[in-house]
Motif scaffolding. Structure first.
Motif, PDB file in Angstrom:
ATOM      1  N   SER A  40       0.825  -1.219   0.000  1.00 52.68           N
ATOM      2  CA  SER A  40       0.000   0.000   0.000  1.00 52.68           C
ATOM      3  C   SER A  40       0.855   1.264   0.000  1.00 52.68           C
ATOM      4  O   SER A  40       0.485   2.266  -0.594  1.00 52.68           O
ATOM      5  N   SER A  41       2.013   1.205   0.683  1.00 43.38           N
ATOM      6  CA  SER A  41       2.873   2.393   0.779  1.00 43.38           C
ATOM      7  C   SER A  41       3.915   2.451  -0.318  1.00 43.38           C
ATOM      8  O   SER A  41       4.620   3.458  -0.452  1.00 43.38           O
ATOM      9  N   GLY A  42       4.095   1.360  -1.071  1.00 41.64           N
ATOM     10  CA  GLY A  42       5.120   1.333  -2.117  1.00 41.64           C
ATOM     11  C   GLY A  42       6.532   1.404  -1.554  1.00 41.64           C
ATOM     12  O   GLY A  42       7.373   2.154  -2.057  1.00 41.64           O
ATOM     13  N   VAL A  43       6.785   0.626  -0.502  1.00 46.74           N
ATOM     14  CA  VAL A  43       8.109   0.648   0.148  1.00 46.74           C
ATOM     15  C   VAL A  43       8.592  -0.780   0.383  1.00 46.74           C
ATOM     16  O   VAL A  43       7.860  -1.745   0.183  1.00 46.74           O
ATOM     17  N   THR A  44       9.869  -0.888   0.830  1.00 51.48           N
ATOM     18  CA  THR A  44      10.392  -2.164   1.316  1.00 51.48           C
ATOM     19  C   THR A  44      10.376  -2.124   2.838  1.00 51.48           C
ATOM     20  O   THR A  44      10.616  -1.070   3.435  1.00 51.48           O
ATOM     21  N   ILE A  45      10.047  -3.255   3.452  1.00 48.25           N
ATOM     22  CA  ILE A  45      10.160  -3.351   4.908  1.00 48.25           C
ATOM     23  C   ILE A  45      11.194  -4.426   5.219  1.00 48.25           C
ATOM     24  O   ILE A  45      11.116  -5.540   4.707  1.00 48.25           O
ATOM     25  N   ARG A  46      12.183  -4.047   6.022  1.00 43.85           N
ATOM     26  CA  ARG A  46      13.241  -4.978   6.421  1.00 43.85           C
ATOM     27  C   ARG A  46      13.053  -5.354   7.878  1.00 43.85           C
ATOM     28  O   ARG A  46      12.945  -4.487   8.740  1.00 43.85           O
ATOM     29  N   VAL A  47      13.002  -6.662   8.139  1.00 39.81           N
ATOM     30  CA  VAL A  47      12.770  -7.168   9.489  1.00 39.81           C
ATOM     31  C   VAL A  47      13.974  -8.004   9.915  1.00 39.81           C
ATOM     32  O   VAL A  47      14.511  -8.766   9.122  1.00 39.81           O
ATOM     33  N   ARG A  48      14.378  -7.843  11.192  1.00 33.75           N
ATOM     34  CA  ARG A  48      15.483  -8.647  11.721  1.00 33.75           C
ATOM     35  C   ARG A  48      14.924  -9.825  12.504  1.00 33.75           C
ATOM     36  O   ARG A  48      14.242  -9.633  13.519  1.00 33.75           O
ATOM     37  N   GLU A  49      15.206 -11.028  12.029  1.00 28.87           N
ATOM     38  CA  GLU A  49      14.684 -12.234  12.675  1.00 28.87           C
ATOM     39  C   GLU A  49      15.042 -12.262  14.162  1.00 28.87           C
ATOM     40  O   GLU A  49      14.216 -12.626  15.002  1.00 28.87           O
TER      41      GLU A  49
ATOM     42  N   VAL B  87      11.564  -8.018   3.490  1.00 28.27           N
ATOM     43  CA  VAL B  87      12.798  -8.811   3.532  1.00 28.27           C
ATOM     44  C   VAL B  87      13.102  -9.177   4.977  1.00 28.27           C
ATOM     45  O   VAL B  87      13.059  -8.311   5.851  1.00 28.27           O
ATOM     46  N   LEU B  88      13.372 -10.459   5.201  1.00 25.59           N
ATOM     47  CA  LEU B  88      13.790 -10.893   6.533  1.00 25.59           C
ATOM     48  C   LEU B  88      15.304 -11.070   6.559  1.00 25.59           C
ATOM     49  O   LEU B  88      15.862 -11.789   5.724  1.00 25.59           O
ATOM     50  N   GLN B  89      15.957 -10.399   7.511  1.00 21.57           N
ATOM     51  CA  GLN B  89      17.391 -10.628   7.714  1.00 21.57           C
ATOM     52  C   GLN B  89      17.508 -11.739   8.746  1.00 21.57           C
ATOM     53  O   GLN B  89      17.147 -11.553   9.909  1.00 21.57           O
ATOM     54  N   THR B  90      17.941 -12.919   8.285  1.00 23.87           N
ATOM     55  CA  THR B  90      17.900 -14.094   9.163  1.00 23.87           C
ATOM     56  C   THR B  90      18.983 -14.040  10.231  1.00 23.87           C
ATOM     57  O   THR B  90      19.930 -13.259  10.124  1.00 23.87           O
ATOM     58  N   VAL B  91      18.819 -14.880  11.234  1.00 22.78           N
ATOM     59  CA  VAL B  91      19.827 -14.931  12.303  1.00 22.78           C
ATOM     60  C   VAL B  91      21.181 -15.387  11.778  1.00 22.78           C
ATOM     61  O   VAL B  91      22.208 -15.153  12.392  1.00 22.78           O
ATOM     62  N   PHE B  92      21.186 -16.036  10.615  1.00 15.99           N
ATOM     63  CA  PHE B  92      22.451 -16.501  10.036  1.00 15.99           C
ATOM     64  C   PHE B  92      23.079 -15.466   9.121  1.00 15.99           C
ATOM     65  O   PHE B  92      24.052 -15.739   8.442  1.00 15.99           O
ATOM     66  N   GLY B  93      22.489 -14.278   9.042  1.00 12.74           N
ATOM     67  CA  GLY B  93      23.087 -13.217   8.239  1.00 12.74           C
ATOM     68  C   GLY B  93      22.585 -13.185   6.801  1.00 12.74           C
ATOM     69  O   GLY B  93      22.965 -12.314   6.027  1.00 12.74           O
ATOM     70  N   GLY B  94      21.731 -14.136   6.410  1.00 12.22           N
ATOM     71  CA  GLY B  94      21.185 -14.124   5.053  1.00 12.22           C
ATOM     72  C   GLY B  94      19.944 -13.237   4.955  1.00 12.22           C
ATOM     73  O   GLY B  94      19.543 -12.593   5.925  1.00 12.22           O
ATOM     74  N   GLU B  95      19.351 -13.227   3.774  1.00 11.29           N
ATOM     75  CA  GLU B  95      18.118 -12.451   3.570  1.00 11.29           C
ATOM     76  C   GLU B  95      17.127 -13.309   2.818  1.00 11.29           C
ATOM     77  O   GLU B  95      17.509 -14.058   1.923  1.00 11.29           O
ATOM     78  N   ARG B  96      15.869 -13.236   3.182  1.00 12.98           N
ATOM     79  CA  ARG B  96      14.871 -13.859   2.332  1.00 12.98           C
ATOM     80  C   ARG B  96      13.604 -13.018   2.261  1.00 12.98           C
ATOM     81  O   ARG B  96      13.278 -12.280   3.187  1.00 12.98           O
TER      82      ARG B  96
END
Lengths: 362, 362
Positions: free
Chosen positions: A261-270, A339-348
Motif C-alpha cells: 500500500s505504501s510502495g516501500v520495502t520493509i526490512r525485518v530482523r529475525e 525482507v527478513l534478515q535471518t539470524v544466520f546473516g542471510g536475507e529472504r
C-alpha cells in the motif's frame, strides 16, 4: 378460559419472564423462529448480560445521538468480522472473547475510539445453552474491559449439521479523533517497525487446544482488546503512520499489506522478533513460520524514526505492550517487498501467506 | 532468481491481479486464510462488484466524516442481521438480495436513512465461485436500489460440512432525521394499523423452492428494500407511531411486540388482510396461518387515525406499497393483546409465534 383471562395470565407471565431464566438446556430451531422462544432466549441470555439501555429497548436497531459521537472526534469508523474458531473454548479465551476483541482491535488500529458493537449469532440446533451462556459472559467481560457496549443483535438457529456449533459476527462503530490519520499507505523510508509483544501465541494455543500438537505447553491465546494500548501510543506520538492487528496471516501478511500500500520495502530482523520458547519450539517441530501464525492481541506499528523509542517506552509501560520490540525499518529500495534478515546473516523475501496454514483460527 | 528479480515479478503480478479474475472454480480453505488467495477473492469478487472508495482502500475499517452523517439528521441508527436462508436462490431473490434488503429495512423502520452496510460472509469449502458471484451481484443490485454502500467486509471459509454453503451477516448504519420518533412503544388507542401489501409471499416462495408444497404456484418472494416507501410515508405523516418490517414470526409477532411495548390492545380484521389467492390456498392446505408467515418486503405501521387515509394514499402511490391496506386499530382495552376479528364474526387472540414454523426462512 375466556380470551380476557387468558390474556391477563400471559401478560403476567411476560413480565415475570424478563426476570426469570430460560429453562431449555439446548438450543432448538424454535430459538431462531422470531417468536416466543427466541424472545425468551434474547431477554434472558443476551439482554440480561449485555444490559444497556439501547439493547433493553429491543427495537430492531440501536439509536445514538450524533452529537455524542462528535464529542469523541470527527470521523466514524465502521468494521465487521465473523468468528468461526474451532474449538469454541481454548486456553486464554473463547469465541466470545475473540468476537469482541477482534472487532474492537480493527477499530482501534484506525485510531478510532471503539464505542458500539453489534452481535449476529448463528447457532447449531443442539448447542448446549450453558456453552452459549459462557460465551456471552466472555463477550460481556471483554466489552467491559474495552469500554464498549453491545447494542444490537440477531440470532439464527440452523438444523443440526448445517453449522458447526456457533459462529459469531460482530460489527463495530468507533470515532476517530481529529488530526489522527493512520493508514497502510503511510509508511515512509526511515520509519521504524514495532510489534507489541510475543508473536504466534493465539495460533499455537489453538493448535494445542485441537490436540494437533504432541507437546505439553502452557501457551494461552493472547486474545485481548488493544484500544487502551493504541490510546497510549497515540499520546506518545499522534503521528503514527501505519497500525494493524496481526490476526489471520500473521505479521508477515500485515507487513506485506503495508509494503504494497505504501510502495516501500520493509526490512525485518529475525533476531529481534519477540517469540516465546514454546512457540519457537512448536514452529520448529511443525515446520511453521511464526511470522504467519495468528495473533489476537498483537499489533504492528510503523512510526517515524524519531518517535520510535518514545512509542516503545509508552507501549512497554502498558500491560498489553510489555514485550513490545522494534523489529525492523522501512526503506525505499523497492515497492511492495518485505525482507527478513535471518539470524544466520542471510536475507529472504517474506511473501503474503500462500494457501492455508491453520483453518478456523479465528 | 535473485530476491530483487523475484520481487519485481511479484509486484507486476500484483497490479495485474487487481484487474484480472479469480481463476478458482470453487472456494477452498485458502480463501479464508488471510493470505494471498483471500486477497484475490476479495479484490475480484467483492471490491470489483461493490466498487466504492471506502472499500477499495482495503483498510480493516471504513471511515466516514461525521459532518456528512449530520447532513442527514441528528441520530445514528445501527442494526445487524444474519441470513441463513435455505435454499440460497429462490423465486424473487436470493440470500444476497435478502442480506441487503433485510438490514436496509431494519434501519428504515426506525425512520433512518440507510447509508452504509458491512458484510460478513461464512462460506463452506467447495462452494462454487459462480454461486458466490451471483449472490454478490444481487447484493450490489439491491444496494444500488436502496442507495446504500457496502463499505467493509470479512470472509471466512469453514471446512466441508461445518456450514451449509453460505451465511451472510450484514450490519447497517443510517441516520434518523430530526424530529422523527418511531418506536414500538408509541401505539395509542385510536391509532390505525396498516400493512404495506400482500402478506406471506416470502414464506410461501421458500416453501415452494424447497419442494415442500405439492402445489404449482407462481409466488415470488417479496424481498425488497423499503426505505423509499418509508420516506414517502414520513412525508405524508412525520408523526408515524410504530413501524416494523414483518419478517420471521410474521405480522402476528410484530403486532404482539407493538401491543406489549405500548401497553395496548390491537384489533385486526381478518377480512381486511391483503392475501394472494395462492398464499391463502397454501395456508389452507398446510394448516399455516398467514399472519405468522415471513415477509421480506412488507411493513406494519401504526399511525394516528387522522393521518391514516393520507398515509395509505401515499403508500399506494409507491411501487412497494400499492396493495397497502388498513387492517385494524389500536384500543385501550388491555395491555399486550392482539385480537383477530374473524371472517365468521368471532374473535381470537393472536399470540406470538410459539415453536418454529419454517426454519431458515431468512
Amino acid at each position: 378460559m375466556s380470551d380476557r383471562a387468558e390474556a391477563a395470565v400471559r401478560v403476567i407471565e411476560g413480565s415475570l419472564r424478563k426476570r426469570g431464566r430460560l429453562r431449555d438446556s439446548h438450543i432448538t430451531l424454535a430459538h431462531g423462529s422470531g417468536g416466543k422462544a427466541m424472545r425468551d432466549l434474547i431477554e434472558d441470555v443476551f439482554v440480561g448480560s449485555f444490559d444497556n439501555p439501547a439493547l433493553a429497548a429491543l427495537e430492531d436497531q440501536a439509536v445514538v445521538a450524533l452529537s455524542e459521537l462528535a464529542s469523541h472526534g470527527d470521523r466514524l469508523a465502521f468494521t465487521t468480522d465473523t468468528f468461526v474458531v474451532n474449538p469454541l473454548f481454548f486456553p486464554g479465551g473463547d469465541i466470545g472473547t475473540l468476537a469482541v476483541a477482534g472487532t474492537v482491535n480493527d477499530l482501534a488500529v484506525s485510531g478510532a475510539k471503539p464505542l458500539f458493537l453489534s452481535c449476529g449469532i448463528v447457532m447449531e440446533e443442539g448447542l448446549p445453552v450453558e456453552a452459549l451462556r459462557r460465551v456471552v459472559a466472555s463477550m460481556k467481560r471483554t466489552a467491559e474491559q474495552a469500554g464498549v457496549y453491545i447494542v444490537t443483535g440477531d440470532t439464527k438457529v440452523v438444523e443440526r449439521g448445517a453449522a458447526d456449533k456457533l459462529f459469531i459476527n460482530t460489527a463495530g462503530i468507533g470515532v476517530v479523533p481529529e488530526g489522527i490519520s493512520i493508514s497502510a499507505r503511510n509508511a515512509r523510508p526511515g520509519d521504524a517497525v514495532i510489534v507489541s509483544g510475543y508473536l504466534g501465541d493465539h495460533g499455537t494455543a489453538i493448535l494445542v487446544a485441537r490436540n494437533e500438537l504432541a507437546l505439553e505447553t502452557q501457551i494461552a491465546s493472547d486474545c485481548q482488546p488493544l484500544n487502551g494500548l493504541v490510546e497510549t501510543m497515540l499520546r506518545a506520538c499522534p503521528d503514527l503512520h501505519c497500525l494493524r492487528d496481526a490476526t489471520r496471516g500473521g505479521v508477515a501478511t500485515v507487513l506485506n499489506e503495508f509494503a504494497q500500500s505504501s510502495g516501500v520495502t520493509i526490512r525485518v530482523r529475525e533476531a529481534a522478533l519477540p517469540l516465546r520458547q514454546e512457540v519457537k519450539g512448536a514452529c520448529e517441530i511443525l515446520g511453521l513460520d511464526p511470522l504467519y501464525l495468528a495473533n489476537e492481541g498483537k499489533l504492528v506499528a510503523v512510526v517515524p524514526a524519531e518517535a520510535a523509542q518514545r512509542v516503545l517506552a509508552a507501549m512497554r509501560a502498558h500491560p498489553a505492550g510489555e514485550h513490545a520490540a522494534v523489529i525492523g525499518e522501512v526503506t525505499g529500495e523497492q515497492a511492495g517487498v518485505v525482507v527478513l534478515q535471518t539470524v544466520f546473516g542471510g536475507e529472504r523475501i517474506i511473501d503474503m501467506l500462500v494457501g492455508e496454514q491453520l483453518p478456523r483460527i479465528c
